[in-house]
Motif scaffolding. Structure first.
Motif, PDB file in Angstrom:
ATOM      1  N   ARG A 180      21.931  16.408  22.118  1.00 49.77           N
ATOM      2  CA  ARG A 180      22.082  15.847  20.776  1.00 49.77           C
ATOM      3  C   ARG A 180      20.708  15.718  20.117  1.00 49.77           C
ATOM      4  O   ARG A 180      20.540  15.874  18.920  1.00 49.77           O
ATOM      5  N   VAL A 181      19.721  15.408  20.972  1.00 52.14           N
ATOM      6  CA  VAL A 181      18.338  15.304  20.513  1.00 52.14           C
ATOM      7  C   VAL A 181      17.538  16.341  21.286  1.00 52.14           C
ATOM      8  O   VAL A 181      17.831  16.621  22.448  1.00 52.14           O
ATOM      9  N   VAL A 182      16.570  16.947  20.632  1.00 56.67           N
ATOM     10  CA  VAL A 182      15.745  17.946  21.309  1.00 56.67           C
ATOM     11  C   VAL A 182      14.281  17.509  21.249  1.00 56.67           C
ATOM     12  O   VAL A 182      13.757  17.234  20.166  1.00 56.67           O
ATOM     13  N   ALA A 183      13.659  17.406  22.423  1.00 59.74           N
ATOM     14  CA  ALA A 183      12.241  17.023  22.466  1.00 59.74           C
ATOM     15  C   ALA A 183      11.428  18.223  22.921  1.00 59.74           C
ATOM     16  O   ALA A 183      11.843  18.959  23.809  1.00 59.74           O
ATOM     17  N   THR A 184      10.281  18.445  22.283  1.00 56.43           N
ATOM     18  CA  THR A 184       9.382  19.486  22.788  1.00 56.43           C
ATOM     19  C   THR A 184       8.122  18.803  23.292  1.00 56.43           C
ATOM     20  O   THR A 184       7.678  17.814  22.725  1.00 56.43           O
ATOM     21  N   LEU A 185       7.589  19.314  24.376  1.00 57.16           N
ATOM     22  CA  LEU A 185       6.278  18.826  24.797  1.00 57.16           C
ATOM     23  C   LEU A 185       5.525  19.925  25.525  1.00 57.16           C
ATOM     24  O   LEU A 185       6.127  20.844  26.067  1.00 57.16           O
ATOM     25  N   ASP A 186       4.192  19.830  25.461  1.00 63.24           N
ATOM     26  CA  ASP A 186       3.373  20.807  26.149  1.00 63.24           C
ATOM     27  C   ASP A 186       3.498  20.592  27.647  1.00 63.24           C
ATOM     28  O   ASP A 186       3.794  19.490  28.105  1.00 63.24           O
ATOM     29  N   ALA A 187       3.235  21.649  28.402  1.00 62.37           N
ATOM     30  CA  ALA A 187       3.421  21.558  29.846  1.00 62.37           C
ATOM     31  C   ALA A 187       2.168  21.072  30.557  1.00 62.37           C
ATOM     32  O   ALA A 187       2.161  20.908  31.766  1.00 62.37           O
ATOM     33  N   ASP A 188       1.088  20.829  29.818  1.00 61.03           N
ATOM     34  CA  ASP A 188      -0.198  20.592  30.484  1.00 61.03           C
ATOM     35  C   ASP A 188      -0.492  19.124  30.766  1.00 61.03           C
ATOM     36  O   ASP A 188      -1.626  18.758  31.057  1.00 61.03           O
ATOM     37  N   LEU A 189       0.521  18.256  30.631  1.00 63.29           N
ATOM     38  CA  LEU A 189       0.401  16.822  30.887  1.00 63.29           C
ATOM     39  C   LEU A 189      -0.466  16.108  29.859  1.00 63.29           C
ATOM     40  O   LEU A 189      -0.803  14.947  30.035  1.00 63.29           O
TER      41      LEU A 189
ATOM     42  N   SER B 263      19.070   6.108  31.236  1.00 63.54           N
ATOM     43  CA  SER B 263      20.397   6.618  31.637  1.00 63.54           C
ATOM     44  C   SER B 263      20.849   7.773  30.751  1.00 63.54           C
ATOM     45  O   SER B 263      22.002   7.825  30.313  1.00 63.54           O
ATOM     46  N   TRP B 264      19.954   8.684  30.465  1.00 66.43           N
ATOM     47  CA  TRP B 264      20.307   9.840  29.652  1.00 66.43           C
ATOM     48  C   TRP B 264      20.922  10.937  30.508  1.00 66.43           C
ATOM     49  O   TRP B 264      20.500  11.141  31.655  1.00 66.43           O
ATOM     50  N   SER B 265      21.870  11.683  29.940  1.00 69.05           N
ATOM     51  CA  SER B 265      22.177  12.988  30.523  1.00 69.05           C
ATOM     52  C   SER B 265      21.223  13.953  29.834  1.00 69.05           C
ATOM     53  O   SER B 265      20.998  13.862  28.623  1.00 69.05           O
ATOM     54  N   TYR B 266      20.617  14.851  30.592  1.00 68.21           N
ATOM     55  CA  TYR B 266      19.535  15.636  29.997  1.00 68.21           C
ATOM     56  C   TYR B 266      19.446  17.020  30.613  1.00 68.21           C
ATOM     57  O   TYR B 266      20.071  17.308  31.644  1.00 68.21           O
ATOM     58  N   GLU B 267      18.707  17.869  29.968  1.00 68.45           N
ATOM     59  CA  GLU B 267      18.369  19.160  30.542  1.00 68.45           C
ATOM     60  C   GLU B 267      16.895  19.433  30.223  1.00 68.45           C
ATOM     61  O   GLU B 267      16.389  18.996  29.196  1.00 68.45           O
ATOM     62  N   VAL B 268      16.239  20.097  31.155  1.00 63.52           N
ATOM     63  CA  VAL B 268      14.864  20.510  30.913  1.00 63.52           C
ATOM     64  C   VAL B 268      14.882  22.031  30.809  1.00 63.52           C
ATOM     65  O   VAL B 268      15.390  22.701  31.703  1.00 63.52           O
TER      66      VAL B 268
ATOM     67  N   MET C 141      29.989  17.224  15.618  1.00 62.54           N
ATOM     68  CA  MET C 141      29.483  18.154  16.628  1.00 62.54           C
ATOM     69  C   MET C 141      29.406  17.454  17.992  1.00 62.54           C
ATOM     70  O   MET C 141      28.957  16.328  18.089  1.00 62.54           O
ATOM     71  N   ASP C 142      29.902  18.143  19.017  1.00 58.12           N
ATOM     72  CA  ASP C 142      29.799  17.576  20.375  1.00 58.12           C
ATOM     73  C   ASP C 142      28.644  18.211  21.109  1.00 58.12           C
ATOM     74  O   ASP C 142      28.527  19.424  21.155  1.00 58.12           O
ATOM     75  N   TYR C 143      27.844  17.383  21.691  1.00 63.17           N
ATOM     76  CA  TYR C 143      26.722  17.905  22.465  1.00 63.17           C
ATOM     77  C   TYR C 143      26.943  17.565  23.933  1.00 63.17           C
ATOM     78  O   TYR C 143      27.421  16.488  24.257  1.00 63.17           O
ATOM     79  N   SER C 144      26.581  18.511  24.795  1.00 67.70           N
ATOM     80  CA  SER C 144      26.890  18.273  26.203  1.00 67.70           C
ATOM     81  C   SER C 144      25.864  17.381  26.893  1.00 67.70           C
ATOM     82  O   SER C 144      26.088  16.914  28.000  1.00 67.70           O
ATOM     83  N   LYS C 145      24.733  17.136  26.227  1.00 68.77           N
ATOM     84  CA  LYS C 145      23.694  16.268  26.827  1.00 68.77           C
ATOM     85  C   LYS C 145      23.172  15.301  25.769  1.00 68.77           C
ATOM     86  O   LYS C 145      23.281  15.561  24.570  1.00 68.77           O
TER      87      LYS C 145
ATOM     88  N   ALA D  90      16.480  16.072  15.723  1.00 74.14           N
ATOM     89  CA  ALA D  90      17.935  16.098  15.821  1.00 74.14           C
ATOM     90  C   ALA D  90      18.328  17.548  16.092  1.00 74.14           C
ATOM     91  O   ALA D  90      17.696  18.457  15.556  1.00 74.14           O
ATOM     92  N   ASN D  91      19.324  17.755  16.907  1.00 69.86           N
ATOM     93  CA  ASN D  91      19.661  19.121  17.342  1.00 69.86           C
ATOM     94  C   ASN D  91      19.864  20.087  16.171  1.00 69.86           C
ATOM     95  O   ASN D  91      19.390  21.225  16.193  1.00 69.86           O
TER      96      ASN D  91
END
Ligand code: UDP
Ligand code: MG
Length: 320
Positions: A90-99, A35-40, A1-5, A165-166
């Motif tokens: 390729r990897v997916v991280a979740t986090l709360d928005a409240d710091l 040095s990650w390519s990433y998306e938020v 599988m190819d992931y764009s980020k 993992a995605n």
């Protein structure tokens, strides 16, 4: 599988306008350091403050930032669901928005996914910075129950900071309020390499918590449904039929006992009470009725699950 980020950050939020700029700058710093390519991917779950315009403003300056905006508040699970559907990392991280969750923890968790081959790395708020009586203690109890029921040895199942993992997030369906049990959903989908990492936790800086005490009651009920459906949804008769037969048998034995003792007493000219004056008679009646009802419930569930669309949906890992 190819992931764009390399990584997607999925962030559900409801009225967190003050926290967003700092959150973005910290995520940016972490991604640059690796040095990650990433998306938020911000998922605005029907905020009524300025969260959405803050997100739009941030996205204008940075093409890595994306937003999804719900027309109304659907809940954290719905937000995660839509974020997961869009995630291309390729990897997916979740986090709360409240710091309260520190993005600085993510590189190590990322490494555990990519190098150590874990499917899910769940954060563990080891030193939790919330109120002891309304959150920390109930949460301990809740997690102990969850550990027993799910068989997954996590201290903090419901931590907002998690890394996957995605393919995990593409193969589970977070619905209702099941965001509390994503590791369990993952396990049921066949992703068994689940671990945890102690993470730094902060006090809430702005705004207030969106979940009250009822989370524990609802959470417990959800856990029951999940555990039940994962064990019996495809074979409800194994549960209802079994308990039904047990009940029915108990009632049957009691009935036979009542009749036989009465006949024996009668034959020997001994005194005996009328059947309807014996408590056992009512117990027998109840057990036979309940047994029949349970059996019937099992039968009906069996017919329902037979017509369900995903009755033959399996998660296939490889094929050649
Ligand atoms: N949240 C959401 N939709 C909701 C409730 C909460 O997207 O209906 C978000 C919230 O903005 C935050 C995260 O879910 O980013 C965790 O919520 P909160 O901090 O209130 O939970 P707590 O830390 O108190 O457990
Ligand atoms: Mg919080």
């Amino acid at each position: 599988m190819d992931y764009s980020k390399d990584i997607s950050f999925v962030i559900p939020l409801l009225n967190e306008e003050e926290s967003l700029p700092e959150l973005v700058s910290r995520i940016r710093a972490v991604a640059a350091g690796q040095s990650w390519s990433y998306e938020v991917i911000f998922v605005d779950d029907g905020s009524t403050d300025k969260s959405w315009s803050v997100i739009e403003g941030l996205a204008k300056e940075d093409a890595n930032i994306h937003g999804i905006r719900f027309r109304r508040n659907y809940g954290k699970s719905a937000a995660l669901h839509c974020g997961f559907a869009q995630a291309q990392g390729r990897v997916v991280a979740t986090l709360d928005a409240d710091l309260q969750d520190a993005p600085e923890e993510i590189p190590e968790m990322y490494r555990m996914i990519v190098n150590d081959g874990y499917d899910v790395v769940s954060g563990w708020k080891k030193h939790r910075k919330d109120n002891t009586f309304t959150k920390n203690l109930p949460s301990k109890l809740y997690n102990a129950t969850a550990r027993r029921v799910t068989g997954i040895k996590l201290h903090d199942m419901n931590c907002g900071l998690k890394v996957y993992a995605n393919e995990v997030v593409k193969n589970i369906e977070v619905y209702g309020e099941m965001h509390r049990y994503i590791p369990y959903l993952a396990k049921n989908a066949g992703f068994g390499k689940i671990t945890e990492k102690p993470v730094h936790h902060e006090k809430r800086k702005y705004g207030k918590s969106k979940f009250g005490m009822n989370r524990f009651v609802n959470g417990f009920l959800d856990l029951m449904s999940l555990s039940f459906t994962s064990k019996f949804a495809k074979k409800p008769m194994h549960f209802f039929g079994f308990t039904g037969i047990l009940m029915f048998l108990a009632g049957f034995i009691m009935t036979v006992w009542i009749i036989v003792t009465k006949l024996i007493h009668q034959a020997n000219g001994l005194p005996f009470r009328p059947v309807t004056e014996q408590p056992l008679f009512y117990l027998a009646l109840l057990a036979v009725l309940l047994g029949t009802l349970l059996f019937l419930a099992g039968f009906i569930c069996e017919l329902i699950s037979r017509t369900s669309q995903d009755r033959n949906q399996y998660n296939i890992k490889d094929r050649f």
